[in-house]
Design a protein around this motif. Structure first.
Motif, short mmCIF file in Angstrom:
data_model
loop_
_atom_site.label_atom_id
_atom_site.label_comp_id
_atom_site.label_asym_id
_atom_site.label_seq_id
_atom_site.Cartn_x
_atom_site.Cartn_y
_atom_site.Cartn_z
N HIS A 160 -9.06 -66.01 17.12
CA HIS A 160 -8.90 -66.66 18.42
C HIS A 160 -9.67 -67.98 18.49
N ALA A 161 -10.89 -67.99 17.95
CA ALA A 161 -11.71 -69.21 17.98
C ALA A 161 -11.05 -70.31 17.14
N LEU A 162 -10.54 -69.95 15.96
CA LEU A 162 -9.90 -70.94 15.09
C LEU A 162 -8.59 -71.44 15.71
N ALA A 163 -7.80 -70.54 16.26
CA ALA A 163 -6.54 -70.94 16.89
C ALA A 163 -6.80 -71.86 18.08
N GLU A 164 -7.86 -71.59 18.83
CA GLU A 164 -8.21 -72.45 19.96
C GLU A 164 -8.62 -73.84 19.49
N MET A 165 -9.41 -73.90 18.41
CA MET A 165 -9.83 -75.20 17.88
C MET A 165 -8.62 -76.01 17.40
N LEU A 166 -7.67 -75.34 16.75
CA LEU A 166 -6.48 -76.03 16.26
C LEU A 166 -5.57 -76.46 17.40
N ALA A 167 -5.42 -75.62 18.40
CA ALA A 167 -4.54 -75.94 19.53
C ALA A 167 -5.08 -77.11 20.35
N ARG A 168 -6.37 -77.18 20.50
CA ARG A 168 -6.98 -78.25 21.30
C ARG A 168 -7.22 -79.53 20.51
N GLY A 169 -6.98 -79.48 19.21
CA GLY A 169 -7.19 -80.68 18.39
C GLY A 169 -8.64 -81.01 18.18
N ILE A 214 -10.43 -80.30 15.62
CA ILE A 214 -10.67 -80.69 14.23
C ILE A 214 -9.94 -82.01 14.02
N HIS A 215 -10.69 -83.08 13.91
CA HIS A 215 -10.11 -84.41 13.87
C HIS A 215 -9.67 -84.74 12.45
N ASP A 216 -8.36 -84.61 12.23
CA ASP A 216 -7.77 -84.90 10.93
C ASP A 216 -6.33 -85.33 11.16
N ASP A 217 -5.91 -86.38 10.48
CA ASP A 217 -4.55 -86.90 10.66
C ASP A 217 -3.50 -85.89 10.19
N ALA A 224 -6.54 -79.93 4.02
CA ALA A 224 -7.23 -80.55 5.16
C ALA A 224 -8.21 -79.56 5.80
N LEU A 225 -7.76 -78.32 5.97
CA LEU A 225 -8.66 -77.31 6.55
C LEU A 225 -9.85 -77.03 5.64
N SER A 226 -9.60 -76.96 4.34
CA SER A 226 -10.68 -76.72 3.40
C SER A 226 -11.70 -77.86 3.42
N GLY A 227 -11.23 -79.08 3.71
CA GLY A 227 -12.15 -80.21 3.81
C GLY A 227 -13.05 -80.15 5.03
N HIS A 228 -12.65 -79.40 6.03
CA HIS A 228 -13.43 -79.27 7.27
C HIS A 228 -14.09 -77.90 7.39
N THR A 229 -14.28 -77.22 6.27
CA THR A 229 -14.83 -75.86 6.30
C THR A 229 -16.21 -75.80 6.95
N ARG A 230 -17.05 -76.76 6.64
CA ARG A 230 -18.41 -76.75 7.19
C ARG A 230 -18.40 -76.87 8.71
N TYR A 231 -17.58 -77.77 9.23
CA TYR A 231 -17.47 -77.94 10.68
C TYR A 231 -16.91 -76.68 11.33
#
Length: 144
Positions: A25-34, A36-39, A78-85
């Motif tokens: 749920h936390a990950l889906a919320e982060m993705l839905a709200r944008g 994670i800033h990645d083109d 792209a997601l793997s590049g933002h793993t730390r965040y």
């Protein structure tokens, strides 16, 4: 009475399932709200069908699928590049003693469902169904 250890064939514990859902749920919320800033991620609507945790809750495997199932590789990269965040955000949103390491894999459940559908609708299975019609025994008289 001592608790029996979880054998390998018994499946995930209730805690693993619950924490997996919280992370999903936390990950889906982060993705839905944008958040994670990645083109690359901004171009796709991404679904998170499942998150599985290791028994010690230190590794979370997130299964990812872009809507339509196209271009999975760049999304995973792209997601793997933002793993730390992502791990830091999950640590803030889900109250755990340790924040789990996060890894991303392609979700294969949709492909598996298509494979099963193709098998069920194959000509060979239809022939078997036509030979022996399904018989349902009704025991309504014994239900009294």
């Amino acid at each position: 009475m001592a608790k029996k250890p979880n054998s390998q064939g018994s499946g995930p514990s209730q805690r693993q399932l619950r924490v997996g859902e919280l992370i999903r749920h936390a990950l889906a919320e982060m993705l839905a709200r944008g958040e994670i800033h990645d083109d690359v991620l901004a171009k796709y609507v991404i679904t998170v069908p499942e998150v599985r945790l290791s028994p010690d809750l230190k590794l979370a495997t997130c299964y990812i699928m872009p809507l339509g199932g196209q271009d999975v590789a760049p999304v995973l990269k792209a997601l793997s590049g933002h793993t730390r965040y992502i791990r830091g955000e999950i640590a803030q949103r889900v109250n755990l003693k340790y924040a789990p390491n996060v890894r991303f894999l392609r979700d294969e459940s949709f492909a598996e469902a298509e494979r099963v559908d193709a098998l069920l609708y194959s000509e060979k299975v239809r022939q078997d169904l036509l030979k022996q019609p399904l018989r349902i025994q009704q025991d309504d008289q014994n239900d009294d």
